[in-house]
Design a protein around this motif. Structure first.
Motif, PDB file in Angstrom:
ATOM      1  N   ALA A 216      -4.823  -8.792   1.389  1.00  0.00           N
ATOM      2  CA  ALA A 216      -3.803  -9.235   0.438  1.00  0.00           C
ATOM      3  C   ALA A 216      -4.255  -9.064  -1.006  1.00  0.00           C
ATOM      4  O   ALA A 216      -3.419  -8.978  -1.916  1.00  0.00           O
ATOM      5  CB  ALA A 216      -3.446 -10.698   0.709  1.00  0.00           C
ATOM      6  N   ARG A 218      -5.032  -6.930  -3.715  1.00  0.00           N
ATOM      7  CA  ARG A 218      -4.760  -5.511  -3.941  1.00  0.00           C
ATOM      8  C   ARG A 218      -5.941  -4.798  -4.604  1.00  0.00           C
ATOM      9  O   ARG A 218      -6.224  -3.637  -4.314  1.00  0.00           O
ATOM     10  CB  ARG A 218      -3.509  -5.340  -4.788  1.00  0.00           C
ATOM     11  CG  ARG A 218      -3.063  -3.881  -4.891  1.00  0.00           C
ATOM     12  CD  ARG A 218      -1.625  -3.777  -5.320  1.00  0.00           C
ATOM     13  NE  ARG A 218      -1.192  -2.391  -5.318  1.00  0.00           N
ATOM     14  CZ  ARG A 218      -0.763  -1.741  -4.253  1.00  0.00           C
ATOM     15  NH1 ARG A 218      -0.735  -2.347  -3.071  1.00  0.00           N
ATOM     16  NH2 ARG A 218      -0.370  -0.480  -4.330  1.00  0.00           N
ATOM     17  N   THR A 283      -0.890  -6.000   2.118  1.00  0.00           N
ATOM     18  CA  THR A 283      -0.473  -6.985   3.114  1.00  0.00           C
ATOM     19  C   THR A 283      -0.063  -6.296   4.410  1.00  0.00           C
ATOM     20  O   THR A 283       0.123  -5.061   4.455  1.00  0.00           O
ATOM     21  CB  THR A 283       0.713  -7.798   2.603  1.00  0.00           C
ATOM     22  OG1 THR A 283       1.840  -6.914   2.446  1.00  0.00           O
ATOM     23  CG2 THR A 283       0.396  -8.458   1.270  1.00  0.00           C
ATOM     24  N   GLN A 285       2.797  -6.412   5.801  1.00  0.00           N
ATOM     25  CA  GLN A 285       4.116  -5.797   5.615  1.00  0.00           C
ATOM     26  C   GLN A 285       4.009  -4.468   4.877  1.00  0.00           C
ATOM     27  O   GLN A 285       4.694  -3.487   5.215  1.00  0.00           O
ATOM     28  CB  GLN A 285       5.034  -6.757   4.836  1.00  0.00           C
ATOM     29  CG  GLN A 285       5.423  -8.021   5.589  1.00  0.00           C
ATOM     30  CD  GLN A 285       4.296  -9.035   5.677  1.00  0.00           C
ATOM     31  OE1 GLN A 285       3.350  -9.004   4.871  1.00  0.00           O
ATOM     32  NE2 GLN A 285       4.381  -9.940   6.655  1.00  0.00           N
ATOM     33  N   GLU A 286       3.136  -4.396   3.873  1.00  0.00           N
ATOM     34  CA  GLU A 286       2.962  -3.147   3.125  1.00  0.00           C
ATOM     35  C   GLU A 286       2.349  -2.067   4.019  1.00  0.00           C
ATOM     36  O   GLU A 286       2.747  -0.899   3.943  1.00  0.00           O
ATOM     37  CB  GLU A 286       2.066  -3.399   1.910  1.00  0.00           C
ATOM     38  CG  GLU A 286       2.743  -4.195   0.814  1.00  0.00           C
ATOM     39  CD  GLU A 286       1.800  -4.600  -0.305  1.00  0.00           C
ATOM     40  OE1 GLU A 286       2.238  -4.605  -1.473  1.00  0.00           O
ATOM     41  OE2 GLU A 286       0.635  -4.933  -0.010  1.00  0.00           O
TER      42      GLU A 286
END
Length: 326
Positions: A216, A218, A283, A285-286
């Motif tokens: 998470a 970045r 993440t 989702q990414e």
């Protein structure tokens, strides 16, 4: 998102070869389609042979077995031996590796496309029981091995000539250092080779290796991606492939860094745009979104390549397994 595979690079951390068994068991438990192993300092086929004895369901493969390190007859016989004990679970991934690594091995990397073509033909011939050595064995009254079913042969490459050979002769393709839009070129070269021998391009699935950092933070994820892409991007084959995908400035800077053996400069050459295009990072989702981008661009499925998080390879593997498994 389709079920991905996962490749383990045992050269990325001390002791990770011994942990490969644990990781492979986790790959199976988490519902991935396959676990593949590399050949960087260790024998990929020997490691694959061990893994099929400790996991029982999913496909095990090599990504890649270096065609310059063993005769094709030996590679085929080794693959047949594995398949005998683990029917229909082996994927044989072949490739030329890189000039840099072959130089370490003291191997002259001559005529890679022609060498690859002959190698695949020989291995496939052994699998069919048609190789001249097997014929001589039969004439001597020996039992000559033959594949009882299909052992898929994949090729890992970013070379246009080798991609064409892959489309002509192989059962599938790995490619790496590739953005989703870069798959258009890969698919085009595969189609050329396939059409040359009357095959349908659909018969040659593409499974790109996608660098993956589930984190998470970045900034941490971006550092991991830059470090990995810098390592690969300094090799001329991949630098050229990145340039063909539109990352011309990055490729030029990588070449300059490679000439000076300046890893810090190579990492600095990896733009944020290049990192975001080529890798799944951030993440869960990414990462899932990036995988789906590859699938929409023509990938049959992706093979995730976990990266070390702040130098911790096990952390990177476990994060990928825990978050992106089924």
């Amino acid at each position: 998102m389709r079920t991905p595979g996962l490749v383990l690079y045992n050269s990325l951390a001390p002791g990770s070869l011994e942990k490969t068994v644990t990781y492979a068991q986790m790959v199976e438990e988490r519902g991935f389609r396959s676990v593949l192993v590399s050949e960087a300092g260790f024998d990929s086929l020997a490691l694959a042979q061990h893994l099929v004895s400790v996991i029982s369901r999913i496909q095990v493969g090599t990504c890649i077995t270096n065609i310059y390190l063993r005769p094709p007859l030996l590679a085929a016989l080794h693959a047949l031996t594995i398949d005998r004990f683990a029917p229909e679970r082996l994927l044989l991934g072949l490739g030329t590796s890189s000039e840099a690594l072959n130089k370490v091995y003291g191997v002259a990397m001559e005529k890679p496309a022609a060498t690859l073509r002959d190698y695949i033909k020989t291995v496939a011939g052994v699998f069919r029981g048609e190789h001249e050595t097997l014929i001589r064995m039969k004439a001597m009254g020996m039992v000559a091995p033959r594949a009882a079913h299909k052992i898929p042969i994949y090729v890992g490459t970013a070379s246009s000539l080798c991609l064409s050979v892959t489309g002509e002769l192989a059962d599938g393709c790995f490619t790496s250092q590739c953005a989703p839009h870069g798959l258009k070129e890969v698919l085009g070269h595969l189609a050329q080779g396939a059409q040359r021998v009357g095959r349908s391009p659909a018969d040659v699935p593409v499974a790109p290796l996608v660098h993956c950092c589930v984190c998470a933070d970045r900034g941490v994820a971006l550092r991991a991606v830059r470090r990995t892409l810098a390592s690969y991007g300094q090799r001329s084959l991949y630098a050229r492939f990145l340039a063909r995908q539109g990352f011309v400035q990055e490729a030029e800077q990588l070449a300059a860094a490679a000439a000076k053996r300046d890893m810090a400069a190579a990492e600095a050459a990896i733009s944020e745009d290049l990192a975001e295009q080529v890798a799944a990072m951030g993440t869960a989702q990414e990462c899932q979104k990036k995988i789906e981008e590859f699938e929409k661009a023509g990938a049959s499925y992706v093979i995730l390549f976990p990266m070390a998080i702040d130098g911790d390879y096990e952390r990177g593997v476990r994060a990928t397994l825990e978050v992106l498994g089924q």
